[in-house]
Design a protein around this motif. Structure first.
Motif, PDB file in Angstrom:
ATOM      1  N   VAL A  66     -37.131 -82.788  54.239  1.00 29.62           N
ATOM      2  CA  VAL A  66     -38.565 -82.665  53.990  1.00 29.62           C
ATOM      3  C   VAL A  66     -38.993 -83.752  53.010  1.00 29.62           C
ATOM      4  CG1 VAL A  66     -38.777 -80.207  54.480  1.00 29.62           C
ATOM      5  CG2 VAL A  66     -38.185 -80.936  52.196  1.00 29.62           C
ATOM      6  N   HIS A  67     -40.223 -84.159  53.159  1.00 32.65           N
ATOM      7  CA  HIS A  67     -40.810 -85.157  52.260  1.00 32.65           C
ATOM      8  C   HIS A  67     -41.692 -84.430  51.259  1.00 32.65           C
ATOM      9  CE1 HIS A  67     -39.505 -88.619  54.634  1.00 32.65           C
ATOM     10  NE2 HIS A  67     -39.712 -87.845  55.676  1.00 32.65           N
ATOM     11  N   PRO A  68     -41.245 -84.343  50.016  1.00 28.42           N
ATOM     12  CA  PRO A  68     -42.076 -83.666  49.011  1.00 28.42           C
ATOM     13  C   PRO A  68     -43.420 -84.366  48.857  1.00 28.42           C
ATOM     14  CG  PRO A  68     -39.899 -84.216  48.127  1.00 28.42           C
ATOM     15  CD  PRO A  68     -40.026 -84.883  49.466  1.00 28.42           C
ATOM     16  N   LYS A  69     -44.439 -83.573  48.558  1.00 30.97           N
ATOM     17  CA  LYS A  69     -45.766 -84.141  48.328  1.00 30.97           C
ATOM     18  C   LYS A  69     -45.753 -84.859  46.980  1.00 30.97           C
ATOM     19  CE  LYS A  69     -48.143 -80.608  50.945  1.00 30.97           C
ATOM     20  NZ  LYS A  69     -49.071 -79.498  50.918  1.00 30.97           N
ATOM     21  N   PRO A  70     -46.328 -86.069  46.941  1.00 29.88           N
ATOM     22  CA  PRO A  70     -46.372 -86.767  45.646  1.00 29.88           C
ATOM     23  C   PRO A  70     -47.295 -86.042  44.672  1.00 29.88           C
ATOM     24  CG  PRO A  70     -47.480 -88.045  47.364  1.00 29.88           C
ATOM     25  CD  PRO A  70     -46.921 -86.826  48.010  1.00 29.88           C
ATOM     26  N   LYS A  71     -46.949 -86.145  43.399  1.00 31.66           N
ATOM     27  CA  LYS A  71     -47.780 -85.541  42.362  1.00 31.66           C
ATOM     28  C   LYS A  71     -49.069 -86.333  42.253  1.00 31.66           C
ATOM     29  CE  LYS A  71     -43.870 -83.720  39.897  1.00 31.66           C
ATOM     30  NZ  LYS A  71     -43.011 -83.764  38.749  1.00 31.66           N
ATOM     31  N   PRO A  72     -50.161 -85.661  41.894  1.00 27.55           N
ATOM     32  CA  PRO A  72     -51.445 -86.362  41.776  1.00 27.55           C
ATOM     33  C   PRO A  72     -51.325 -87.570  40.834  1.00 27.55           C
ATOM     34  CG  PRO A  72     -51.754 -83.998  41.529  1.00 27.55           C
ATOM     35  CD  PRO A  72     -50.275 -84.247  41.576  1.00 27.55           C
ATOM     36  N   ASN A  74     -49.562 -90.181  41.309  1.00 23.77           N
ATOM     37  CA  ASN A  74     -48.310 -90.903  41.513  1.00 23.77           C
ATOM     38  C   ASN A  74     -48.383 -91.645  42.842  1.00 23.77           C
ATOM     39  OD1 ASN A  74     -45.731 -91.861  41.676  1.00 23.77           O
ATOM     40  ND2 ASN A  74     -44.733 -89.869  41.440  1.00 23.77           N
ATOM     41  N   LYS A  75     -48.316 -92.954  42.786  1.00 26.91           N
ATOM     42  CA  LYS A  75     -48.441 -93.788  43.987  1.00 26.91           C
ATOM     43  C   LYS A  75     -47.078 -94.058  44.637  1.00 26.91           C
ATOM     44  CE  LYS A  75     -52.845 -95.043  43.161  1.00 26.91           C
ATOM     45  NZ  LYS A  75     -53.907 -94.491  43.869  1.00 26.91           N
ATOM     46  N   THR A  78     -42.236 -90.679  47.881  1.00 31.11           N
ATOM     47  CA  THR A  78     -41.276 -89.642  47.513  1.00 31.11           C
ATOM     48  C   THR A  78     -40.022 -89.774  48.375  1.00 31.11           C
ATOM     49  OG1 THR A  78     -42.300 -88.100  49.057  1.00 31.11           O
ATOM     50  CG2 THR A  78     -43.032 -88.008  46.764  1.00 31.11           C
TER      51      THR A  78
END
Length: 159
Positions: A66-72, A74-75, A78
């Motif tokens: 799974v590809h974790p969602k990037p934190k707000p 954070n460009k 992941t």
């Protein structure tokens, strides 16, 4: 429902497993006397289930990453991670149902394990049998767990 037998996987339950290590674990689970080796049975069941799902996914080109969602803010891209057991079970169950290998009713047991958090038959409990020194399995919990996931495991090895 009380299940009375001496081993975790009933001797009459037959699977054709070509992967050598998984087949050996399956054989051990059909021979291991739970009355004397309940902890071994719990840990082996957890390993058997996950390795079976991994092998099923490999044979059907299912990704278990799974590809974790990037934190707000954070460009950065992941890094994909391997699914947790709960995610793997859901992915495999959904695939088995979508391909008509198992029915919704046959998968009800494994799906119930995904929903129950602090229940002796949950995935969290399977993980705790391995990782928590203060959490102990019981013979009845293990045999009922097997009873609930037997159709799911059968489906994994049919396909």
């Amino acid at each position: 429902m009380a299940v009375h037998r001496t081993t975790l996987i009933p001797k009459h339950f037959k699977l054709s497993i070509t992967q050598v290590r998984i087949n050996r674990i399956y054989d051990e689970l059909q021979r291991l006397q739970l009355k004397w080796f309940v902890n071994s049975g719990a840990v082996l069941l957890r390993v058997f289930v996950e390795l079976s799902v991994d092998e099923y996914a490999k044979g059907h080109a299912l990704s278990l990453r799974v590809h974790p969602k990037p934190k707000p803010g954070n460009k950065k891209a992941t890094i994909p991670r391997e699914m947790k057991l709960k995610e793997k079970l859901k992915t495999a169950a959904d695939h088995l149902e979508s391909k008509g290998i198992c029915t919704k009713q046959q998968l009800q047991g494994v799906r119930a394990l995904l929903q129950k958090k602090n229940h002796p038959l949950s995935v969290d409990s399977l993980n705790a049998y391995v990782h928590n020194q203060h959490y102990s399995p019981s013979l009845g919990d293990l045999t009922n767990t097997w009873h609930n996931i037997e159709a799911f495991v059968s489906g994994l090895w049919k396909a």
